[in-house]
Design a protein around this motif. Structure first.
Motif, mmCIF file in Angstrom:
data_model
loop_
_atom_site.group_PDB
_atom_site.id
_atom_site.type_symbol
_atom_site.label_atom_id
_atom_site.label_comp_id
_atom_site.label_asym_id
_atom_site.label_seq_id
_atom_site.Cartn_x
_atom_site.Cartn_y
_atom_site.Cartn_z
ATOM 1 N N ASP A 14 -30.771 -33.477 60.996
ATOM 2 C CA ASP A 14 -30.240 -33.878 59.691
ATOM 3 C C ASP A 14 -29.194 -34.963 59.887
ATOM 4 O OD1 ASP A 14 -29.416 -34.142 57.132
ATOM 5 O OD2 ASP A 14 -28.763 -32.065 56.836
ATOM 6 N N ASP A 15 -29.676 -36.207 59.916
ATOM 7 C CA ASP A 15 -28.766 -37.344 60.110
ATOM 8 C C ASP A 15 -27.869 -37.059 61.312
ATOM 9 O OD1 ASP A 15 -28.129 -39.841 59.355
ATOM 10 O OD2 ASP A 15 -26.987 -39.305 57.566
ATOM 11 N N ALA A 16 -28.504 -36.538 62.364
ATOM 12 C CA ALA A 16 -27.736 -35.917 63.432
ATOM 13 C C ALA A 16 -27.113 -36.916 64.391
ATOM 14 C CB ALA A 16 -28.627 -34.961 64.205
ATOM 15 N N LEU A 17 -27.534 -38.168 64.321
ATOM 16 C CA LEU A 17 -26.968 -39.150 65.259
ATOM 17 C C LEU A 17 -26.320 -40.292 64.501
ATOM 18 C CD1 LEU A 17 -29.824 -39.050 67.909
ATOM 19 C CD2 LEU A 17 -27.513 -38.128 68.133
ATOM 20 N N SER A 18 -25.862 -39.988 63.289
ATOM 21 C CA SER A 18 -25.306 -41.037 62.427
ATOM 22 C C SER A 18 -24.065 -41.669 63.038
ATOM 23 C CB SER A 18 -24.973 -40.453 61.062
ATOM 24 O OG SER A 18 -24.108 -39.348 61.224
ATOM 25 N N MET A 35 -9.906 -29.841 74.036
ATOM 26 C CA MET A 35 -9.871 -31.289 73.991
ATOM 27 C C MET A 35 -10.779 -31.756 72.856
ATOM 28 S SD MET A 35 -10.270 -33.734 77.041
ATOM 29 C CE MET A 35 -10.617 -35.420 76.743
ATOM 30 N N THR A 36 -10.299 -32.697 72.067
ATOM 31 C CA THR A 36 -11.094 -33.125 70.914
ATOM 32 C C THR A 36 -11.974 -34.312 71.276
ATOM 33 O OG1 THR A 36 -9.242 -32.371 69.635
ATOM 34 C CG2 THR A 36 -10.935 -33.539 68.466
ATOM 35 N N LEU A 37 -13.213 -34.235 70.851
ATOM 36 C CA LEU A 37 -14.175 -35.296 71.168
ATOM 37 C C LEU A 37 -14.365 -36.205 69.963
ATOM 38 C CD1 LEU A 37 -16.883 -33.146 72.957
ATOM 39 C CD2 LEU A 37 -15.095 -34.533 73.998
ATOM 40 N N SER A 38 -14.969 -37.341 70.182
ATOM 41 C CA SER A 38 -15.253 -38.259 69.072
ATOM 42 C C SER A 38 -16.438 -37.715 68.279
ATOM 43 C CB SER A 38 -15.592 -39.637 69.605
ATOM 44 O OG SER A 38 -16.922 -39.659 70.066
ATOM 45 N N GLY A 39 -16.606 -38.227 67.065
ATOM 46 C CA GLY A 39 -17.710 -37.768 66.205
ATOM 47 C C GLY A 39 -19.061 -37.938 66.881
ATOM 48 N N GLY A 40 -19.281 -39.097 67.487
ATOM 49 C CA GLY A 40 -20.562 -39.367 68.133
ATOM 50 C C GLY A 40 -20.779 -38.479 69.360
ATOM 51 N N GLN A 41 -19.682 -38.188 70.074
ATOM 52 C CA GLN A 41 -19.800 -37.292 71.249
ATOM 53 C C GLN A 41 -20.155 -35.877 70.803
ATOM 54 O OE1 GLN A 41 -15.923 -38.107 72.843
ATOM 55 N NE2 GLN A 41 -16.709 -39.557 74.359
ATOM 56 N N ARG A 42 -19.520 -35.456 69.729
ATOM 57 C CA ARG A 42 -19.837 -34.116 69.207
ATOM 58 C C ARG A 42 -21.301 -34.041 68.788
ATOM 59 N NH1 ARG A 42 -14.733 -34.012 66.558
ATOM 60 N NH2 ARG A 42 -15.665 -34.738 64.627
ATOM 61 N N GLN A 43 -21.772 -35.111 68.129
ATOM 62 C CA GLN A 43 -23.158 -35.109 67.679
ATOM 63 C C GLN A 43 -24.122 -35.017 68.858
ATOM 64 O OE1 GLN A 43 -23.834 -38.470 65.071
ATOM 65 N NE2 GLN A 43 -23.362 -37.187 63.284
ATOM 66 N N GLU A 96 -28.485 -44.526 70.260
ATOM 67 C CA GLU A 96 -29.411 -43.661 69.534
ATOM 68 C C GLU A 96 -30.855 -43.963 69.935
ATOM 69 O OE1 GLU A 96 -29.755 -43.951 65.260
ATOM 70 O OE2 GLU A 96 -31.309 -42.417 65.369
ATOM 71 N N ALA A 97 -31.169 -45.259 70.057
ATOM 72 C CA ALA A 97 -32.535 -45.636 70.431
ATOM 73 C C ALA A 97 -32.882 -45.076 71.804
ATOM 74 C CB ALA A 97 -32.679 -47.155 70.407
ATOM 75 N N THR A 98 -31.932 -45.162 72.734
ATOM 76 C CA THR A 98 -32.166 -44.629 74.076
ATOM 77 C C THR A 98 -32.417 -43.125 74.006
ATOM 78 O OG1 THR A 98 -30.469 -46.203 74.722
ATOM 79 C CG2 THR A 98 -31.276 -44.710 76.436
ATOM 80 N N ILE A 99 -31.566 -42.437 73.239
ATOM 81 C CA ILE A 99 -31.712 -40.984 73.113
ATOM 82 C C ILE A 99 -33.082 -40.657 72.516
ATOM 83 C CG2 ILE A 99 -30.875 -38.933 71.889
ATOM 84 C CD1 ILE A 99 -28.082 -40.198 71.960
ATOM 85 N N ARG A 100 -33.429 -41.410 71.460
ATOM 86 C CA ARG A 100 -34.692 -41.139 70.760
ATOM 87 C C ARG A 100 -35.872 -41.277 71.723
ATOM 88 N NH1 ARG A 100 -33.709 -44.299 66.523
ATOM 89 N NH2 ARG A 100 -34.894 -45.973 67.491
ATOM 90 N N GLU A 101 -35.791 -42.318 72.560
ATOM 91 C CA GLU A 101 -36.910 -42.525 73.480
ATOM 92 C C GLU A 101 -37.000 -41.432 74.539
ATOM 93 O OE1 GLU A 101 -36.380 -46.763 74.153
ATOM 94 O OE2 GLU A 101 -37.087 -46.771 72.072
ATOM 95 N N SER A 102 -35.855 -40.826 74.850
ATOM 96 C CA SER A 102 -35.897 -39.810 75.915
ATOM 97 C C SER A 102 -36.273 -38.420 75.379
ATOM 98 C CB SER A 102 -34.551 -39.749 76.630
ATOM 99 O OG SER A 102 -33.559 -39.374 75.710
ATOM 100 N N LEU A 103 -36.336 -38.273 74.074
ATOM 101 C CA LEU A 103 -36.737 -36.966 73.520
ATOM 102 C C LEU A 103 -38.180 -36.673 73.918
ATOM 103 C CD1 LEU A 103 -35.271 -36.925 69.882
ATOM 104 C CD2 LEU A 103 -34.334 -35.935 71.965
#
Ligand SMILES: Nc1ncnc2c1ncn2[C@@H]1O[C@H](COP(=O)(O)OP(=O)(O)OP(=O)(O)O)[C@@H](O)[C@H]1O
Ligand SMILES: [Mg+2]
Length: 661
Positions: free
Chosen positions: A565-569, A539-547, A576-583
């Motif tokens: 490397d521009d990994a969440l472009s 099944m193919t995922l969207s670019g953002g899902q793959r990232q 992205e902000a939510t992800i960044r905060e949870s790192l």
């Protein structure tokens, strides 16, 4: 090892005069192990060229007894084949020309029907034994060929997986695939058929010469005369066919590569409605291949009738010369038949000599190409005294780093194009640094060095104060997780794609990191959740899902240093902000970023321009300094028609806290 690199770093990194410095560094780089290896490599390859087939025999060592059995069966079958005309001649003499003493050596009555029966039985026994040996030969050599090819395939694919990123940058996947499939197949043909056939021909010719000259040297000379002529024809035919075979081989490879490329990029082909164009290009090449193949067939079909004609002439000559001897009572009829039988016994394999020499020549070319790969050593391997760090703090640094992608170019006179110049940068544990710069400024190059996908030409990249070259690769992988600019997923389940970075990660761990990476939500919604196949065939995922899955794959390693490397472009700014905060807050993060919200969230911004660090500081400091960063910022701002529509405004709102604590 460390000493060497450090001293090189200092001398190259700190010289005052820039021109002097770069020249000296270039000279040093030319003396670098890469160049030495390239030169040594080519000499080595030249030496091996003659020995590729000999080296192939080395693969027989583990299977020496079965191989000896198979090739021995070939010799045995040939000897029996040589015996058949001999016995046949004697049967004829025993049955028809009873006085000639045919089969006198067999037990029983001296002549007549009893002799005939005994002779026929003998012939039957020989034929059955020969059949048995023939089977052993064919099965045995087929087995040997498959073993050798499997051994080579394993060695080559293993080597390909271990070769450096720099090697793969330049290699074409299509050609490497050809190495693994076609070249090993050529070697298989050689080991399976050509070796046994060449042995057979040698035994046949030697045996026939011995037997025939032993009986009648004049008639032997007449009977054997066609053999050298056939051999010369076969060999020259092979010479003419050789380059044509190679052309066919190349054209086939090109055709396969073209189709492979079109199929992997089928979306581009279809999006630009290039199906017809692509098909036409394929057709043209296919037709060219057809012509080449026909060319080969033409030579083949013209050589064989010629050879048959020569055999016919030889047979007639034997009949003429031998027949007169029979009439004169100097030769038995059986012997005459025997001579004729040998002509045809020899003719068949000698006619195929060219074919098998060709297989040998092609196998030699293929073996050479395979050994070229097998003799290539990866450069980025663990030093013998590589360090294992028990605990990793997560401090990274680039010290006076110069880097070129093609620094191991085979031609030492070519100056590699530097993409990083004297880059120095330190990032402390838990710090978050954003790398910014225009496209092509060297951001990816910079972070790839940190993942040790390449080594710098000059200077050093360090983890916790240790040059990466002195650390074991396992330590580097434990310390630094890298998320590529282009997220790639394997054709496997979501679970396997994430756990790829740490085989054995539990389902709960994978789910945990997917939550952090903002992937859990959409993965749960997939038809089979974490077991859903993704990637090429799934099944193919969207670019953002793959990232997000690529990020989860990096997180599952628990490495203290995250390189993004521009990994969440392709992920929206809010997510992205939510992800960044949870790192994990204690992680060191080096992230290449284009989006302002990401840049603003960093503790420090580093600006690259044409491979050099031109500025670094916080957003406020850099704006105040009014340098390149401020200019870039202003330009981006000016590019938007209406300030209120700037995507940044929304970003700024999300990240109004600025840097991390
Ligand atoms: N594998 C490679 N082999 C040779 N040259 C390369 C390779 N990858 C990149 N380059 C070149 O190196 C330079 C720096 O490339 P790099 O990928 O680091 O840029 P970047 O700053 O990451 O750009 P972007 O923002 O577009 O990703 C470019 O000029 C590029 O053409
Ligand atoms: Mg890049």
């Amino acid at each position: 090892m460390t000493e060497v690199h450090h001293s090189r770093t200092e001398r190259c990194g700190t010289r005052g005069d820039p021109t002097d410095r770069s020249r000296e560094c270039r000279q040093r780089a030319n003396r670098s192990p890469f160049h030495a290896e390239a030169r040594e490599g080519s000499a080595l390859i030249r030496r091996l060229r003659a020995q590729a087939l000999v080296r192939l025999l080395g693969h027989l060592r583990p299977i020496i007894w079965p191989a000896a059995g198979a090739y021995g069966a070939a010799i045995g079958a040939t000897l029996l084949a040589l015996a058949i005309p001999r016995v046949l001649g004697q049967i004829i003499d025993a049955a028809i020309d009873q006085g000639a003493g045919g089969l006198a050596w067999l037990p029983g009555p001296p002549a007549g029907r009893g002799r005939l029966l005994a002779g026929a039985m003998l012939l039957l026994v020989i034929a059955v034994a020969r059949g048995g040996l023939s089977f052993l030969q064919r099965y045995g050599t087929a087995w040997v060929g498959r073993m050798v090819a499997a051994d080579l395939r394993r060695a080559v694919s293993d080597r390909l997986l271990r070769l450096d990123t720099a090697f793969h940058d330049k290699a074409s996947v299509g050609q490497l695939m050809t190495r693994v499939t076609d070249d090993t197949e050529k070697v298989r043909q050689f080991a399976a058929t050509a070796v046994a056939e060449l042995i057979t021909i040698a035994v046949l010719v030697a045996g026939a010469v011995a037997i025939l000259t032993g009986i009648d040297s004049l008639l032997a000379a007449v009977a054997l005369a066609p053999v050298p002529i056939l051999a010369v024809l076969a060999v020259t035919g092979a010479g003419r066919l050789g380059p044509r075979f190679l052309a066919v081989q190349r054209a086939t490879g090109g055709l396969t590569a073209r189709l492979q490329e079109s199929l992997t990029q089928i979306r581009i082909v279809q999006a630009f409605t290039a199906e017809r164009r692509t098909a036409t290009a394929y057709e043209t090449e296919n037709e060219a291949l057809f012509t080449r193949r026909l060319d080969v067939a033409r030579i083949f079909t013209s050589i064989f009738p010629t050879m048959s004609g020569i055999l016919g002439i030889g047979s007639a000559a034997v009949l003429l010369v031998g027949g007169r001897q029979v009439l004169a009572g100097e030769l038995s009829i059986g012997t005459l038949v025997l001579f004729n039988a040998y002509i045809f016994l020899l003719g068949q394999p000698v006619r195929r000599l060219g074919f098998f020499l060709n297989i040998a020549a092609r196998a030699n070319t293929s073996a050479r190409r395979l050994y070229e790969l097998l003799d290539r050593e990866p450069v980025l391997v663990d030093a013998p005294d590589a360090l294992e760090l028990q605990t990793i703090e997560g401090r990274v640094a680039w010290r006076h780093v110069d880097f070129a992608f093609d620094q191991e170019a085979a031609d030492p006179s070519r100056v590699p194009r530097r993409v990083l110049h004297d880059v120095s940068l330190e990032v402390g544990p838990g710090e978050h640094v954003a790398i910014v710069g225009t496209s092509g400024s060297g951001k990816t190059a910079l972070v790839q060095l940190l993942a040790r996908l390449y080594d710098p030409a000059v200077g050093a990249v360090e983890l916790d104060g240790h040059d990466l070259r002195t650390l074991s690769r396992a330590t580097i992988r434990r310390g630094i997780a890298f998320v590529e600019q282009e997220a790639f997923l394997f054709s496997a389940s979501v679970y396997h794609n994430v756990a790829f970075a740490r085989p054995g990660a539990t389902r709960a761990e994978v789910e945990g990191v997917c939550r952090l990476a903002g992937a859990h939500h959409f993965v749960s919604a997939l038809p089979e959740g974490y077991e859903t196949l993704v990637g090429e065939r799934g099944m193919t995922l969207s670019g953002g899902q793959r990232q997000r899955l690529a990020l989860a794959r990096a997180l599952v390693t628990n490495a203290p240093v995250m390189v993004l490397d521009d990994a969440l472009s392709a992920v929206d700014a809010g997510t992205e902000a939510t992800i960044r905060e949870s790192l994990p807050q204690e992680s060191t993060i080096v992230s290449v970023a284009q989006r302002l919200s990401t840049i603003l969230a960093a503790d420090r911004i580093v600006m690259l321009e044409a491979g050099r660090v031109v500025e670094q500081g916080t957003h406020g400091e850099l704006i105040a300094a009014n340098g390149p960063y401020a200019r870039m910022f202003a330009k981006t701002r000016g590019a938007a028609p209406d300030d209120t529509d700037l995507p940044w405004e929304a970003d700024l709102a999300v990240t109004s806290g600025g840097g991390r604590p």
